[in-house]
Motif scaffolding. Structure first.
Motif, mmCIF file in Angstrom:
data_model
loop_
_atom_site.group_PDB
_atom_site.id
_atom_site.type_symbol
_atom_site.label_atom_id
_atom_site.label_comp_id
_atom_site.label_asym_id
_atom_site.label_seq_id
_atom_site.Cartn_x
_atom_site.Cartn_y
_atom_site.Cartn_z
ATOM 1 N N MET A 1 0.812 -1.201 0.000
ATOM 2 C CA MET A 1 0.000 0.000 0.000
ATOM 3 C C MET A 1 0.850 1.258 0.000
ATOM 4 N N SER A 2 2.150 1.097 0.053
ATOM 5 C CA SER A 2 3.012 2.279 0.047
ATOM 6 C C SER A 2 2.918 3.036 -1.269
ATOM 7 N N ARG A 3 2.417 2.405 -2.305
ATOM 8 C CA ARG A 3 2.286 3.094 -3.597
ATOM 9 C C ARG A 3 1.067 4.000 -3.645
ATOM 10 N N LEU A 4 0.239 3.983 -2.600
ATOM 11 C CA LEU A 4 -0.966 4.798 -2.549
ATOM 12 C C LEU A 4 -0.722 6.088 -1.772
ATOM 13 N N THR A 5 -1.533 7.075 -2.074
ATOM 14 C CA THR A 5 -1.518 8.308 -1.285
ATOM 15 C C THR A 5 -2.124 7.998 0.088
ATOM 16 N N PRO A 6 -1.916 8.866 1.062
ATOM 17 C CA PRO A 6 -2.558 8.636 2.365
ATOM 18 C C PRO A 6 -4.080 8.479 2.242
ATOM 19 N N ARG A 7 -4.712 9.303 1.415
ATOM 20 C CA ARG A 7 -6.167 9.189 1.228
ATOM 21 C C ARG A 7 -6.518 7.881 0.528
ATOM 22 N N GLY A 8 -5.697 7.463 -0.412
ATOM 23 C CA GLY A 8 -5.916 6.184 -1.084
ATOM 24 C C GLY A 8 -5.844 5.027 -0.104
ATOM 25 N N ARG A 9 -4.870 5.066 0.810
ATOM 26 C CA ARG A 9 -4.750 4.025 1.848
ATOM 27 C C ARG A 9 -5.986 4.015 2.741
ATOM 28 N N GLU A 10 -6.454 5.207 3.091
ATOM 29 C CA GLU A 10 -7.648 5.307 3.928
ATOM 30 C C GLU A 10 -8.848 4.669 3.225
ATOM 31 N N ILE A 11 -8.972 4.912 1.943
ATOM 32 C CA ILE A 11 -10.078 4.339 1.160
ATOM 33 C C ILE A 11 -9.962 2.819 1.128
ATOM 34 N N VAL A 12 -8.766 2.310 0.897
ATOM 35 C CA VAL A 12 -8.569 0.855 0.840
ATOM 36 C C VAL A 12 -8.874 0.215 2.196
ATOM 37 N N LEU A 13 -8.446 0.834 3.270
ATOM 38 C CA LEU A 13 -8.725 0.281 4.601
ATOM 39 C C LEU A 13 -10.222 0.294 4.891
ATOM 40 N N LEU A 43 -14.476 9.381 -4.673
ATOM 41 C CA LEU A 43 -13.623 8.182 -4.730
ATOM 42 C C LEU A 43 -12.876 8.090 -6.058
ATOM 43 N N TYR A 44 -13.504 8.586 -7.106
ATOM 44 C CA TYR A 44 -12.925 8.472 -8.441
ATOM 45 C C TYR A 44 -11.714 9.371 -8.642
ATOM 46 N N LYS A 45 -11.455 10.244 -7.704
ATOM 47 C CA LYS A 45 -10.217 11.024 -7.752
ATOM 48 C C LYS A 45 -9.015 10.149 -7.404
ATOM 49 N N HIS A 46 -9.289 9.044 -6.718
ATOM 50 C CA HIS A 46 -8.213 8.171 -6.234
ATOM 51 C C HIS A 46 -8.178 6.814 -6.939
ATOM 52 N N PHE A 47 -9.333 6.341 -7.393
ATOM 53 C CA PHE A 47 -9.425 5.033 -8.041
ATOM 54 C C PHE A 47 -10.350 5.138 -9.245
ATOM 55 N N PRO A 48 -9.968 4.542 -10.371
ATOM 56 C CA PRO A 48 -10.799 4.683 -11.566
ATOM 57 C C PRO A 48 -12.125 3.931 -11.479
ATOM 58 N N ASP A 49 -12.163 2.860 -10.660
ATOM 59 C CA ASP A 49 -13.387 2.067 -10.565
ATOM 60 C C ASP A 49 -13.305 1.111 -9.371
ATOM 61 N N LYS A 50 -14.387 0.386 -9.159
ATOM 62 C CA LYS A 50 -14.457 -0.556 -8.051
ATOM 63 C C LYS A 50 -13.412 -1.660 -8.179
ATOM 64 N N ALA A 51 -13.130 -2.099 -9.389
ATOM 65 C CA ALA A 51 -12.135 -3.153 -9.596
ATOM 66 C C ALA A 51 -10.767 -2.737 -9.067
ATOM 67 N N ALA A 52 -10.427 -1.483 -9.212
ATOM 68 C CA ALA A 52 -9.138 -0.982 -8.715
ATOM 69 C C ALA A 52 -9.103 -1.006 -7.185
ATOM 70 N N VAL A 53 -10.218 -0.674 -6.561
ATOM 71 C CA VAL A 53 -10.295 -0.728 -5.094
ATOM 72 C C VAL A 53 -10.192 -2.180 -4.642
ATOM 73 N N GLU A 56 -6.704 -3.507 -4.675
ATOM 74 C CA GLU A 56 -5.893 -3.054 -3.539
ATOM 75 C C GLU A 56 -6.245 -3.815 -2.262
ATOM 76 N N VAL A 57 -7.514 -4.146 -2.072
ATOM 77 C CA VAL A 57 -7.911 -4.958 -0.915
ATOM 78 C C VAL A 57 -7.299 -6.355 -1.045
ATOM 79 N N ILE A 58 -7.322 -6.902 -2.253
ATOM 80 C CA ILE A 58 -6.714 -8.205 -2.508
ATOM 81 C C ILE A 58 -5.214 -8.139 -2.238
ATOM 82 N N ALA A 59 -4.568 -7.086 -2.697
ATOM 83 C CA ALA A 59 -3.127 -6.931 -2.475
ATOM 84 C C ALA A 59 -2.815 -6.879 -0.982
ATOM 85 N N LEU A 60 -3.632 -6.163 -0.233
ATOM 86 C CA LEU A 60 -3.425 -6.089 1.209
ATOM 87 C C LEU A 60 -3.588 -7.467 1.844
#
Length: 193
Positions: A1-13, A43-53, A56-60
């Motif tokens: 998750m280090s490749r994400l912005t802080p807000r992106g990490r918050e969204i993934v969590l 949300l779309y400012k950080h992720f293009p779609d639900k699949a991208a989110v 990231e959950v899968i990666a975590l």
């Protein structure tokens, strides 16, 4: 998750929390936005779609599985090196196989059962390899590869056994009186050489 912005990490969590609480089907962009207290378009400012989110959950989840297997491998190595000659590694119950493969199986099962919905999200559909951090899938597989002496076919067979057992357990497919610990021990013994 280090490749994400802080807000992106918050969204993934937050997405992971939704999946953990209610299962993979509960993860929608609208539900995620509601969980975060924002409007869905934000949300779309950080992720293009639900699949991208989801990726990231899968990666975590895959990272956590890798860490659990690496820790089991390390504990096994420590206990094997500190055991008196002829006594074998410690850390397993007296009737459980005291091998690296058995230690990895216990860790895999424990990790999957601790996070069943994330496990199902990651394993019940094609893995979005293109969206995962480079090397993550290989890292998660490496403890098993080492335990199988880098025999890819054997490692895949062991993983298929472990995945099948965990999936059936998560879905409640075993009878209530099933001794799953005994089934795991039998399966591991069958797959050991």
């Amino acid at each position: 998750m280090s490749r994400l912005t802080p807000r992106g990490r918050e969204i993934v969590l937050a997405a992971r929390a939704l999946v953990e609480e209610s299962g993979p089907a509960a993860l929608t962009m609208r539900a995620l936005a509601d969980h975060l207290g924002i409007k869905a378009p934000s949300l779309y400012k950080h992720f293009p779609d639900k699949a991208a989110v989801e990726a990231e959950v899968i990666a975590l989840g895959l990272l956590e599985t890798a860490e659990a297997l690496e820790a089991a491998e390390e504990r096994f190595a420590r206990s094997a090196s500190s055991a008196p000659f002829g006594s074998g590694p410690t850390g397993a119950a007296a009737d459980e196989p005291g091998t690296l493969l058995a230690a990895l199986a216990r860790a895999y099962r424990a990790d999957a059962l601790a996070h069943p919905h994330v496990y199902l999200l990651a394993t019940e559909r094609p893995l979005p390899r293109h969206a995962l951090p480079e090397g993550l899938e290989a890292r998660a597989a490496m403890p098993l590869m080492r335990a199988c002496d880098f025999d890819v076919d054997r490692a895949r067979a062991v993983w298929a056994f472990a995945h099948g057992m965990v999936s059936l357990e998560i879905h409640g497919r075993f009878p209530d009186d099933a001794d799953l610990a005994a089934a795991w021990r039998a399966g591991v013994r069958t797959l050991e050489r």
